[in-house]
Design an enzyme around this catalytic site. Structure first.
Site, PDB file in Angstrom:
ATOM      1  N   GLU A 168      -8.871   0.206 -51.058  1.00  0.00           N
ATOM      2  CA  GLU A 168      -7.252   0.416 -50.411  1.00  0.00           C
ATOM      3  C   GLU A 168      -6.372  -0.050 -52.044  1.00  0.00           C
ATOM      4  OE1 GLU A 168      -5.533  -2.541 -48.009  1.00  0.00           O
ATOM      5  OE2 GLU A 168      -4.671  -1.152 -47.001  1.00  0.00           O
ATOM      6  N   THR A 182      -8.166  -7.456 -46.235  1.00  0.00           N
ATOM      7  CA  THR A 182      -9.438  -7.828 -45.515  1.00  0.00           C
ATOM      8  C   THR A 182     -10.113  -9.107 -45.941  1.00  0.00           C
ATOM      9  OG1 THR A 182      -9.535  -5.462 -45.353  1.00  0.00           O
ATOM     10  CG2 THR A 182     -11.682  -6.726 -45.014  1.00  0.00           C
ATOM     11  N   LYS A 219       4.375 -17.624 -40.567  1.00  0.00           N
ATOM     12  CA  LYS A 219       4.455 -17.616 -41.923  1.00  0.00           C
ATOM     13  C   LYS A 219       4.628 -16.458 -42.644  1.00  0.00           C
ATOM     14  CE  LYS A 219       1.529 -17.609 -45.696  1.00  0.00           C
ATOM     15  NZ  LYS A 219       2.482 -17.295 -46.631  1.00  0.00           N
ATOM     16  N   GLY A 259      -2.611  -8.224 -43.105  1.00  0.00           N
ATOM     17  CA  GLY A 259      -3.011  -8.360 -44.541  1.00  0.00           C
ATOM     18  C   GLY A 259      -4.095  -8.009 -45.009  1.00  0.00           C
ATOM     19  N   GLU A 292      -5.380  -7.410 -38.284  1.00  0.00           N
ATOM     20  CA  GLU A 292      -4.755  -5.921 -38.789  1.00  0.00           C
ATOM     21  C   GLU A 292      -5.042  -6.041 -40.362  1.00  0.00           C
ATOM     22  OE1 GLU A 292      -3.153  -3.333 -40.306  1.00  0.00           O
ATOM     23  OE2 GLU A 292      -1.371  -3.909 -39.464  1.00  0.00           O
ATOM     24  N   CYS A 340      -0.758  -0.046 -44.591  1.00  0.00           N
ATOM     25  CA  CYS A 340      -2.130  -0.371 -44.574  1.00  0.00           C
ATOM     26  C   CYS A 340      -2.826   0.943 -43.781  1.00  0.00           C
ATOM     27  CB  CYS A 340      -2.466  -1.432 -43.558  1.00  0.00           C
ATOM     28  SG  CYS A 340      -1.190  -1.457 -41.939  1.00  0.00           S
ATOM     29  N   GLY A 371      -8.257 -12.053 -44.278  1.00  0.00           N
ATOM     30  CA  GLY A 371      -8.636 -11.830 -42.871  1.00  0.00           C
ATOM     31  C   GLY A 371      -9.972 -12.460 -42.423  1.00  0.00           C
TER      32      GLY A 371
HETATM   33  P1  NDP Z   1      -2.521 -11.286 -48.537  1.00  0.00           P
HETATM   34  O1  NDP Z   1      -3.625 -10.820 -47.459  1.00  0.00           O
HETATM   35  O2  NDP Z   1      -3.187 -12.393 -49.498  1.00  0.00           O
HETATM   36  O3  NDP Z   1      -1.392 -11.683 -47.863  1.00  0.00           O
HETATM   37  C1  NDP Z   1      -1.064 -11.669 -46.539  1.00  0.00           C
HETATM   38  C2  NDP Z   1      -0.438 -12.769 -45.896  1.00  0.00           C
HETATM   39  O4  NDP Z   1      -1.727 -13.845 -45.777  1.00  0.00           O
HETATM   40  C3  NDP Z   1       0.680 -13.256 -46.757  1.00  0.00           C
HETATM   41  O5  NDP Z   1       1.433 -14.151 -46.023  1.00  0.00           O
HETATM   42  C4  NDP Z   1      -0.052 -14.445 -47.514  1.00  0.00           C
HETATM   43  O6  NDP Z   1       0.547 -15.475 -47.902  1.00  0.00           O
HETATM   44  C5  NDP Z   1      -1.190 -14.964 -46.726  1.00  0.00           C
HETATM   45  N1  NDP Z   1      -2.443 -15.666 -47.147  1.00  0.00           N
HETATM   46  C6  NDP Z   1      -2.990 -15.498 -48.361  1.00  0.00           C
HETATM   47  N2  NDP Z   1      -4.119 -16.390 -48.259  1.00  0.00           N
HETATM   48  C7  NDP Z   1      -4.205 -16.782 -47.415  1.00  0.00           C
HETATM   49  C8  NDP Z   1      -5.072 -17.761 -46.810  1.00  0.00           C
HETATM   50  N3  NDP Z   1      -6.238 -18.135 -47.545  1.00  0.00           N
HETATM   51  N4  NDP Z   1      -5.058 -18.208 -45.391  1.00  0.00           N
HETATM   52  C9  NDP Z   1      -4.012 -17.721 -44.672  1.00  0.00           C
HETATM   53  N5  NDP Z   1      -3.398 -16.967 -45.174  1.00  0.00           N
HETATM   54  C10 NDP Z   1      -3.154 -16.372 -46.402  1.00  0.00           C
HETATM   55  O7  NDP Z   1      -2.320  -9.763 -49.301  1.00  0.00           O
HETATM   56  P2  NDP Z   1      -1.815  -9.806 -50.629  1.00  0.00           P
HETATM   57  O8  NDP Z   1      -0.475  -9.800 -50.869  1.00  0.00           O
HETATM   58  O9  NDP Z   1      -2.754 -10.468 -51.753  1.00  0.00           O
HETATM   59  O10 NDP Z   1      -2.253  -8.253 -51.263  1.00  0.00           O
HETATM   60  C11 NDP Z   1      -3.594  -7.786 -51.727  1.00  0.00           C
HETATM   61  C12 NDP Z   1      -4.016  -6.431 -51.126  1.00  0.00           C
HETATM   62  O11 NDP Z   1      -4.029  -6.623 -49.496  1.00  0.00           O
HETATM   63  C13 NDP Z   1      -3.156  -5.477 -51.130  1.00  0.00           C
HETATM   64  O12 NDP Z   1      -3.296  -4.553 -52.299  1.00  0.00           O
HETATM   65  C14 NDP Z   1      -3.440  -4.596 -50.163  1.00  0.00           C
HETATM   66  O13 NDP Z   1      -4.549  -3.753 -50.386  1.00  0.00           O
HETATM   67  C15 NDP Z   1      -3.742  -5.528 -48.977  1.00  0.00           C
HETATM   68  N6  NDP Z   1      -2.719  -5.687 -48.118  1.00  0.00           N
HETATM   69  C16 NDP Z   1      -2.997  -5.191 -46.712  1.00  0.00           C
HETATM   70  C17 NDP Z   1      -1.928  -5.351 -45.971  1.00  0.00           C
HETATM   71  C18 NDP Z   1      -1.894  -4.763 -44.390  1.00  0.00           C
HETATM   72  O14 NDP Z   1      -1.008  -4.341 -43.897  1.00  0.00           O
HETATM   73  N7  NDP Z   1      -3.068  -4.440 -44.046  1.00  0.00           N
HETATM   74  C19 NDP Z   1      -0.468  -6.051 -46.313  1.00  0.00           C
HETATM   75  C20 NDP Z   1      -0.571  -6.636 -47.392  1.00  0.00           C
HETATM   76  C21 NDP Z   1      -1.652  -6.441 -48.297  1.00  0.00           C
HETATM   77  P3  NDP Z   1       1.306 -15.631 -49.555  1.00  0.00           P
HETATM   78  O15 NDP Z   1       2.064 -14.238 -49.643  1.00  0.00           O
HETATM   79  O16 NDP Z   1       1.996 -16.725 -49.671  1.00  0.00           O
HETATM   80  O17 NDP Z   1       0.119 -15.312 -50.493  1.00  0.00           O
END
Ligand code: NDP
Length: 518
Positions: free
Chosen positions: A428, A277, A223, A275, A297, A331, A280
């Site tokens: 972050e 924390t 996804k 994504g 991660e 990240c 996660g």
């Molecule tokens: P998220 O963690 O929400 O998004 C990452 C992925 O997880 C997306 O595909 C998202 O889908 C999906 N997702 C969201 N909610 C769920 C859930 N309950 N169960 C399973 N999958 C889910 O990141 P955000 O976009 O909200 O960003 C928020 C903050 O996260 C940023 O400001 C940053 O600090 C951090 N971040 C860190 C990343 C990294 O590489 N470590 C990458 C991205 C964000 P959808 O897009 O459809 O919501």
């Protein structure tokens, strides 16, 4: 499929307010440090736009399940926008729990009937083929990625796409040598793996996840993030072009709940997530007790440590690259500059001078250094944290630069006089914002670097090899770069400690995550 209203987005005035909430308190670039390469200078670069026509973006995309494009059960779509112009790019299927169920079913059948029975060297051929196609279609992928994510074309062209192709190439080499990856044991695939990826490196995160999974003999349901689905959907086309057996890779677009449905499906044996924390943690809780393998991660708050003996100009470049690469939406970004007190004043002056030369604007321009922020939501997060930095007493500085009238852009931002208790030193920000903290001794640098809930990456700048080894050994970070930053290679493992998650991606360790061995 019936069209739904575009997701509610803050009006432009609100977005711009987030970017310019602080101008009264922001010290503009001092004229004596502004460089001759600043945008207003006669030496400013002429525009060098990449061709938009290289990306053949369709008006509408379905779900890629069992080798075919399918409508989502809901019949609904969401719109993906160009962050640099706020223009809609395409309508994308809004998948749900029912679609996740179908995709996992297809992956399970493909694993049982085809992929697990295929000779490993045959699996390798598909991976090599995918790598080659990615290279052949690299400009199309780079332009699509930049239009959908807002990252500069220079980065998608020179970093994201070549590295994605390199991952498939590297893991293709492992596919028929798995017994050497786990000597003395019998390597086996998990079966179906569920993968959820973020919006900051959409294609690259896909490659990090799909390449080792397939090499190890697994099938995949992936996804992408809702704001950056296009290169994943273009990758579906690559799977067709490579004649990958149907169901081996399934790519479904949809909201977070659908990601959770993939992760918790009992037929999914391994989950990989990149994504935030907070999400996660939800995934770890959601699958607890199911006996699945899991790699997470997550976020980071990396210290980039500059000692007084560091090669000055190289360190300035490294700090700039560490935080402004991909607008700081990384990240492992070096978002905390730890600089030795004896050189701090000179270093900050040079940093400001260099920041004044950063070209912020059209991501499709080959000269652009800092592109657009991925979404209005991320703009708000950045604006809110920057405001907190000012409110808590840190000094803010931004170079003079004119932001485009449209799109979601944020000025490169430098904070000095930052206390470790400030939110901008702890949380972050995921934007082009650097928080500076000074130190006097090596021990103090190590203590401050480790004073974070995260532990993904760190940087060390010093001329002394012994100091690099001494400091690196004491840093609680999964990746430590020395006299460089943000370097990636398919052969190197990447991953974190503490709230940055667990498990490794890349290299042999990244392959292990996709294998069970008995
Ligand atoms: P998220 O963690 O929400 O998004 C990452 C992925 O997880 C997306 O595909 C998202 O889908 C999906 N997702 C969201 N909610 C769920 C859930 N309950 N169960 C399973 N999958 C889910 O990141 P955000 O976009 O909200 O960003 C928020 C903050 O996260 C940023 O400001 C940053 O600090 C951090 N971040 C860190 C990343 C990294 O590489 N470590 C990458 C991205 C964000 P959808 O897009 O459809 O919501």
């Amino acid at each position: 499929m019936s069209s739904e209203q575009p997701p509610k987005r803050p009006a432009r005035v609100v977005k711009r307010a987030a970017a310019s909430a602080l101008p009264a308190s922001v010290a503009p670039a001092a004229p004596h440090v502004a460089s001759a390469l600043a945008a207003s200078s006669p030496w400013a670069y002429a525009p060098a736009p990449e061709s938009r026509e290289l990306a053949l973006i369709r008006p509408r995309y379905g779900l890629f399940i069992d080798g075919q494009e399918r409508a989502p059960a809901s019949g609904e779509v969401v719109i993906t926008y160009n962050p640099a112009t706020e223009e809609p790019l395409a309508e994308v299927a809004k998948g749900g729990v029912e679609d996740a169920d179908r995709a996992v079913g297809a992956a399970e059948r493909a694993h049982r009937k085809v992929w697990s029975r295929l000779a490993p060297r045959e699996r390798a051929k598909y991976l090599y083929r995918i790598s080659r196609i990615l290279q052949e279609r690299s400009r199309e992928f780079a332009v699509t990625e930049t239009l959908d994510s807002g990252k500069p074309i220079r980065e998608s062209r020179d970093v994201d796409v070549p590295l994605a192709a390199a991952h498939f190439w590297y893991y293709a080499g492992w596919a028929d040598k798995l017994q050497y990856a786990v000597p003395g044991r019998r390597p086996e695939s998990h079966g179906v793996v569920g993968q959820v990826i973020p919006w900051n490196f959409p294609l690259l995160m896909l490659a990090w996840k799909i390449a080792p999974a397939l090499a190890a003999g697994n099938t995949v349901v992936l996804k992408p993030a809702s704001t950056t689905p296009l290169t994943a959907l273009l990758f579906a086309d690559v799977c067709r072009q490579a004649e990958l057996p149907p169901g081996v890779v399934n790519i479904i677009t949809g909201p977070g709940e659908m990601g959770m449905a993939i992760a918790t499906d009992p037929r999914v044996a391994k989950v990989a997530f990149t994504g935030s924390t907070s999400v996660g943690i939800k995934i770890a809780q959601g699958i607890a007790g199911q006996g699945k393998a899991l790699t997470l991660e997550l976020g980071g708050k990396a210290a980039n440590i500059v000692f007084e003996d560091a090669a000055f100009d190289q360190a300035v470049e490294g700090v700039i690259n560490g935080i402004f690469f991909n607008q700081g939406e990384v990240c492992c970004a070096g978002s905390r500059l730890l600089v030795q007190e004896s050189i701090a004043e000179d270093f900050i002056a040079r940093l400001k001078d260099r920041m004044s030369t950063l070209r912020v604007g059209d991501p499709m321009d080959k000269n652009t250094d800092v592109g657009a922020i991925n979404s209005p939501a991320q703009m708000e997060t950045i604006g809110e944290l920057v405001s907190s930095g000012v409110a808590e007493g840190a000094n803010i500085w931004q170079p003079e630069c004119v932001l485009p009238d449209r799109g979601w852009f944020y000025k490169p931002t430098l904070f000095t006089n930052v206390a470790q208790s400030h939110r901008i030193a702890r949380e972050e920000i995921f934007g082009p914002v650097l928080s500076t903290i000074t130190f006097r001794t090596v021990d103090e640098a190590i203590e401050k670097a480790n004073n974070t809930a995260y532990g993904l990456s760190a940087g060390i700048w010093t001329e002394k090899g012994s100091q690099i080894l001494q400091v690196a050994a004491q840093l609680k970070a999964g990746v430590v770069w020395a006299n460089t930053f943000n370097r990636f290679d398919p052969t190197s493992p990447f991953g974190g400690y503490k709230e940055s998650g667990y498990g490794r991606e890349g290299g042999l360790q990244g392959l292990h995550a996709y294998l069970r061995s008995s």
